[in-house]
Design a protein around this motif. Structure first.
Motif, short mmCIF file in Angstrom:
data_model
loop_
_atom_site.label_atom_id
_atom_site.label_comp_id
_atom_site.label_asym_id
_atom_site.label_seq_id
_atom_site.Cartn_x
_atom_site.Cartn_y
_atom_site.Cartn_z
N VAL A 221 -6.56 3.75 5.57
CA VAL A 221 -5.74 2.55 5.49
C VAL A 221 -6.21 1.54 6.53
O VAL A 221 -6.48 1.89 7.67
CB VAL A 221 -4.25 2.90 5.73
CG1 VAL A 221 -3.38 1.66 5.70
CG2 VAL A 221 -3.77 3.92 4.71
N ARG B 145 -5.29 -1.84 8.66
CA ARG B 145 -4.13 -2.59 9.14
C ARG B 145 -4.58 -3.79 9.96
O ARG B 145 -5.66 -3.82 10.54
CB ARG B 145 -3.23 -1.71 10.02
CG ARG B 145 -2.67 -0.52 9.32
CD ARG B 145 -1.46 -0.89 8.56
NE ARG B 145 -0.90 0.31 7.93
CZ ARG B 145 0.07 0.28 7.08
NH1 ARG B 145 0.61 -0.86 6.75
NH2 ARG B 145 0.51 1.37 6.53
N LYS C 26 -3.88 -5.76 2.14
CA LYS C 26 -3.46 -6.61 1.02
C LYS C 26 -2.42 -7.64 1.46
O LYS C 26 -2.45 -8.79 1.00
CB LYS C 26 -2.92 -5.75 -0.12
CG LYS C 26 -4.03 -4.94 -0.78
CD LYS C 26 -3.49 -4.07 -1.88
CE LYS C 26 -4.60 -3.17 -2.42
NZ LYS C 26 -4.10 -2.22 -3.40
N GLN C 27 -1.52 -7.26 2.36
CA GLN C 27 -0.55 -8.23 2.88
C GLN C 27 -1.28 -9.30 3.71
O GLN C 27 -0.92 -10.47 3.65
CB GLN C 27 0.50 -7.53 3.74
CG GLN C 27 1.45 -6.66 2.95
CD GLN C 27 2.34 -5.83 3.86
OE1 GLN C 27 1.85 -5.17 4.77
NE2 GLN C 27 3.63 -5.86 3.61
N ASP D 291 -0.66 -4.12 6.05
CA ASP D 291 -1.85 -3.56 5.41
C ASP D 291 -2.78 -4.70 4.99
O ASP D 291 -2.42 -5.88 5.06
CB ASP D 291 -1.50 -2.64 4.25
CG ASP D 291 -0.79 -3.33 3.09
OD1 ASP D 291 -1.04 -4.53 2.84
OD2 ASP D 291 -0.01 -2.67 2.40
#
Length: 92
Positions: A52, A54, A20-21, A18
């Motif tokens: 979302v 990715r 944030k990662q 995602d």
């Protein structure tokens, strides 16, 4: 600010991460990360799945110049191994 990930942690990420990662892998904060995405200036391709966002792990690894370790335990043939195919002319 998000805690930066170590190279080992980045290598352990799933195939799709995602946003944030991805920010943590790049050692950038959430605000800057989303600003870069909105400006279409994020250093790797961002793929929207509904609401979302990715990123492909492979793209992160390429950008960060990290190499995926060889997986010698992966299924499949090893160099020099005999083939499991039936001999020619044999019924399959």
């Amino acid at each position: 600010m998000t805690n930066a990930l170590t190279p080992a942690q980045i290598l352990a990420l799933p195939a799709m991460v995602d946003a944030k990662q991805a920010f943590a892998a790049l050692n950038i904060g959430k605000t800057l990360g989303y600003e870069l995405i909105r400006a279409n200036e994020f250093p790797v391709e961002v793929i929207p799945f509904g609401r979302v966002l990715r990123v492909r792990k492979a793209d992160l690894l390429d950008f960060l110049n990290l190499n995926e370790p060889a997986n010698d335990d992966a299924p499949g043939l090893r160099p020099g191994a005999e083939s499991a195919q039936a001999p020619e002319g044999a019924a399959a």
